[in-house]
Design a protein around this motif. Structure first.
Motif, PDB file in Angstrom:
ATOM      1  N   UNK A 271       2.674 -15.599  -2.385  1.00  0.00           N
ATOM      2  CA  UNK A 271       3.046 -14.878  -0.588  1.00  0.00           C
ATOM      3  C   UNK A 271       4.715 -14.480  -1.195  1.00  0.00           C
ATOM      4  N   UNK A 272       4.827 -12.771  -0.543  1.00  0.00           N
ATOM      5  CA  UNK A 272       5.694 -11.741  -0.791  1.00  0.00           C
ATOM      6  C   UNK A 272       6.149 -11.468   0.960  1.00  0.00           C
ATOM      7  N   UNK A 273       7.162 -11.302   0.422  1.00  0.00           N
ATOM      8  CA  UNK A 273       8.354 -10.428   1.884  1.00  0.00           C
ATOM      9  C   UNK A 273       8.586  -9.547   1.757  1.00  0.00           C
ATOM     10  N   UNK A 274       7.912  -9.008   3.400  1.00  0.00           N
ATOM     11  CA  UNK A 274       7.651  -7.220   3.439  1.00  0.00           C
ATOM     12  C   UNK A 274       8.888  -7.387   4.393  1.00  0.00           C
ATOM     13  N   UNK A 275      10.166  -7.884   4.369  1.00  0.00           N
ATOM     14  CA  UNK A 275      10.749  -8.142   6.161  1.00  0.00           C
ATOM     15  C   UNK A 275      11.940  -6.666   5.680  1.00  0.00           C
ATOM     16  N   UNK A 276      11.508  -6.114   6.683  1.00  0.00           N
ATOM     17  CA  UNK A 276      12.657  -4.864   6.695  1.00  0.00           C
ATOM     18  C   UNK A 276      11.769  -3.093   5.662  1.00  0.00           C
ATOM     19  N   UNK A 408      -3.879 -11.495   2.955  1.00  0.00           N
ATOM     20  CA  UNK A 408      -3.568 -12.458   4.069  1.00  0.00           C
ATOM     21  C   UNK A 408      -3.799 -10.904   5.474  1.00  0.00           C
ATOM     22  N   UNK A 409      -3.689 -11.548   5.917  1.00  0.00           N
ATOM     23  CA  UNK A 409      -3.087 -10.384   7.657  1.00  0.00           C
ATOM     24  C   UNK A 409      -2.491  -9.986   8.233  1.00  0.00           C
ATOM     25  N   UNK A 410      -1.890  -8.415   8.384  1.00  0.00           N
ATOM     26  CA  UNK A 410      -0.630  -7.664   9.304  1.00  0.00           C
ATOM     27  C   UNK A 410       0.028  -8.666   9.889  1.00  0.00           C
ATOM     28  N   UNK A 414       3.213 -10.716  10.100  1.00  0.00           N
ATOM     29  CA  UNK A 414       3.661  -9.161   9.522  1.00  0.00           C
ATOM     30  C   UNK A 414       4.926  -9.088   8.812  1.00  0.00           C
ATOM     31  N   UNK A 415       5.433 -10.184   8.162  1.00  0.00           N
ATOM     32  CA  UNK A 415       6.154  -9.685   7.324  1.00  0.00           C
ATOM     33  C   UNK A 415       6.203 -10.734   6.095  1.00  0.00           C
ATOM     34  N   UNK A 416       5.124 -11.035   6.048  1.00  0.00           N
ATOM     35  CA  UNK A 416       4.296 -11.299   4.391  1.00  0.00           C
ATOM     36  C   UNK A 416       3.159 -10.473   4.066  1.00  0.00           C
ATOM     37  N   UNK A 417       3.258 -10.640   3.322  1.00  0.00           N
ATOM     38  CA  UNK A 417       1.922 -10.117   2.266  1.00  0.00           C
ATOM     39  C   UNK A 417       1.504 -11.276   1.029  1.00  0.00           C
TER      40      UNK A 417
END
Length: 615
Positions: A271-276, A408-410, A414-417
């Motif tokens: 699980x990766x953070x895509x925040x920002x 995963x679902x965006x 919405x802030x993870x993949x």
């Protein structure tokens, strides 16, 4: 060239006047004259003549430039690289006011090929030299007996591939050869790209644009034609600045082993953070990771060559440099041998044994040597004679990104993949080895550390927009990843509709990936039904294709109701077996011949009802 009466439609007096005039014209005057002659002329109209022609520029508002030809851009793509390049080419053509049509190869009507004037094909090659799924129909038509003569066609081909495969860029080569056989004339020579395709693709695009001598009619407020446009996705998020060329450094939030104790497998859930980042994706899309090589392997390589790890070396054609160890960690591929690399090494190493191995006539022996070996094997087996690091790295290719289906679902996160990555471990030639990215994920991807990532759209694996369309999903092992994304999104949005999942792995007790989630979705109705096969739990191995045959009557009924079929996973065995099984079901339940069943599946593929994400 001097005009003559015999090679032109003019009389001798006209020829003499033209031969005196033409050599004196400037390029601007020639351009204006060609546009003037191409435009329809009205007798006696004072506006048909423009004064001060030497000062006329292309951007002048006083002249309309009339197109004599139109450009058609077609693409064949498995992972969307071809589509992305095609869309970029569309933009470049539009900026030059060139009329252009864009479409996937399978969306283009072959009967219109004879009407095409300037054709640009951008295509990948799949598997053992085969066309991508969305190029198969066009490929078969072009190589069939119904293909028309194309004497008025100009064309150019950009081919995407991977030099580690035997049939490198074969589909592009086939298109290029066949278009010439049918009478076409090349606008620009075919360019074959390896995995690091950005620079050669850009050079091809500029070369083609320079050769195209067409203009689009310019009218106030008009727009260049964009027919045959492809769906670029329905996400409304602000466009991200991050891409394959500029990846986002995502923090690792979770890294779990999904397999139970005693399993033969190791499957990581990341699980990766895509925040920002403003990165967004849809079910079916992939995530690209720019991996790093194993530091232990890099250090062994440097020690074996007796190099200084801090010595600077070039890392690209622009002249950028890095310390040798850093470059081998992050820039260059060192875990796979390919034929072009070994052939270049033979020239650089000056090792008689290696020179003999690449000698003409020993292709099969060289091919066998490449299997399971890496750069460390090569320099141990064929020690080079004092090769400077700066020369050595120039024969290496850029480390390829690894693509994984998003799990995963965006909309739900919405802030993870999330990713599902099967760890590759094996022993070859006396050494234990690891997959580059899967090994990094399993052994070095610690919580809080960063991974360079980007979103890879996959327009060839898109779930139906109509929620009432029945969906059949076939994904053993890690191939189940995109279906978790799809069902998670359905749960988040409250969408109904029939869904059927075929899943398989080795053992029920240790290898049932995401078991709790499937059971929850079955209970809630998000997943209508699920059939599972665990091949090592029974005396006779059972795989997903066997389950499909057992349920052939119900499966055929779903197909009759308009179900879409999605297959994700291994290409060489599973995907081929599933395809054959679908044909068998159509024969048995639909009363079709083998040929009719093949046509049925072909039609499903063209209607986007049969989609595959296979590797």
């Amino acid at each position: 060239m001097q005009l003559q009466v015999m090679n032109s439609p003019f009389n001798q007096e006209q020829i003499d006047n033209l031969n005196r005039l033409l050599p004196t014209l400037t390029e601007a005057q020639k351009n204006w004259l060609s546009g003037y002659l191409a435009a329809p002329q009205t007798a006696g109209s004072p506006d048909s003549v423009v004064q001060n022609t030497p000062e006329l520029e292309t951007s002048s508002q006083n002249v309309q430039q009339i197109a004599s030809r139109e450009v058609t851009v077609l693409f064949g793509s498995e992972t969307s690289n071809g589509q992305t390049l095609a869309e970029e080419m569309l933009e470049k053509l539009e900026k030059r006011d060139i009329k252009v049509t864009l479409a996937a190869l399978d969306d283009f009507k072959p009967k219109n090929l004879k009407k095409v004037q300037d054709l640009l094909i951008i295509t990948a090659t799949h598997g053992e030299g085969e066309p991508p799924d969305n190029a198969i129909s066009f490929y078969e038509f072009l190589h069939g007996r119904k293909a028309p003569k194309l004497d008025d066609l100009r064309f150019s081909v950009l081919s995407l591939g991977d030099q580690s495969y035997e049939y490198f860029c074969q589909t592009g080569k086939d298109f290029d050869k066949r278009l010439e056989e049918l009478g076409g004339e090349r606008i620009y020579p075919r360019v074959d790209c390896d995995v690091d395709f950005d620079e050669p693709a850009a050079e091809w695009a500029e070369g083609v644009l320079d050769k195209l001598q067409v203009t689009q009619e310019v009218k106030p407020g008009s727009e260049t034609a964009r027919t045959g446009q492809v769906d670029t996705g329905s996400l409304k998020a602000e466009k991200s600045n991050f891409s394959r060329a500029n990846p986002f450094n995502a923090e690792i939030l979770e890294n779990l082993d999904l397999n139970g104790s005693g399993s033969n497998k190791e499957t990581r859930h990341l699980e990766l953070s895509i925040e920002g980042s403003n990165l967004a994706f849809e079910p079916g899309d992939s995530l690209g990771i720019i991996p790093e090589n194993d530091p232990v392997l890099v250090d062994k390589l440097i020690d074996e060559m007796n190099w200084d790890p801090e010595e600077t070396v070039p890392v690209n054609k622009k002249g950028d440099t890095r310390a040798l160890r850093d470059a081998l960690l992050t820039n260059f591929e060192i875990t796979r041998l390919i034929k072009p690399l070994v052939e270049q090494a033979a020239q650089l190493f000056r090792n008689d044994g290696l020179s003999e191995l690449v000698r003409t006539g020993r292709e099969e022996e060289l091919k066998a040597y490449l299997v399971g070996r890496d750069l460390l094997d090569l320099i141990k087996d064929f020690p080079p004679r004092e090769v400077p690091p700066s020369e050595f790295v120039q024969i290496l290719r850029k480390i390829p990104a690894r693509l994984y289906s998003i799990t995963s679902s965006y909309k739900a996160n919405p802030e993870e993949v999330h990713l599902t990555i099967g760890t590759v471990r094996y022993n070859a030639h006396g050494r234990n080895r690891l997959g580059v990215c899967s090994g990094q994920s399993a052994e070095r991807a610690e919580l809080g550390s960063l991974l360079p990532i980007y979103i890879q759209r996959n327009p060839n694996f898109k779930f139906p927009a109509d929620a009432n369309t029945p969906v059949i999903m076939i994904g053993p092992g890690t191939g189940v990843a995109p279906f978790r994304s799809f069902l998670e999104e359905r749960e988040e949005t409250g969408v109904d509709g029939k869904t059927w999942l075929f899943y398989g792995d080795q053992h029920f007790s240790t290898d049932f990936l995401y078991q709790v989630e499937w059971q929850k979705w079955l209970k809630e109705g998000v997943l209508s039904r699920m059939d599972v096969a665990f091949s090592r739990d029974l005396a006779e191995k059972v795989y997903v294709q066997h389950l499909m045959l057992e349920k052939s009557e119900e499966l055929y009924q779903w197909l009759k109701e308009g179900a879409n079929v999605y297959v994700c996973g291994d290409e060489k065995r599973m995907a081929k077996d599933v395809n054959h099984t679908l044909i068998t079901i159509l024969e048995q339940e639909g009363g079709m011949s083998y040929e009719e069943a093949e046509v049925y599946l072909k039609d499903m593929r063209q209607q986007k009802r049969y989609q595959r994400d296979i590797y």
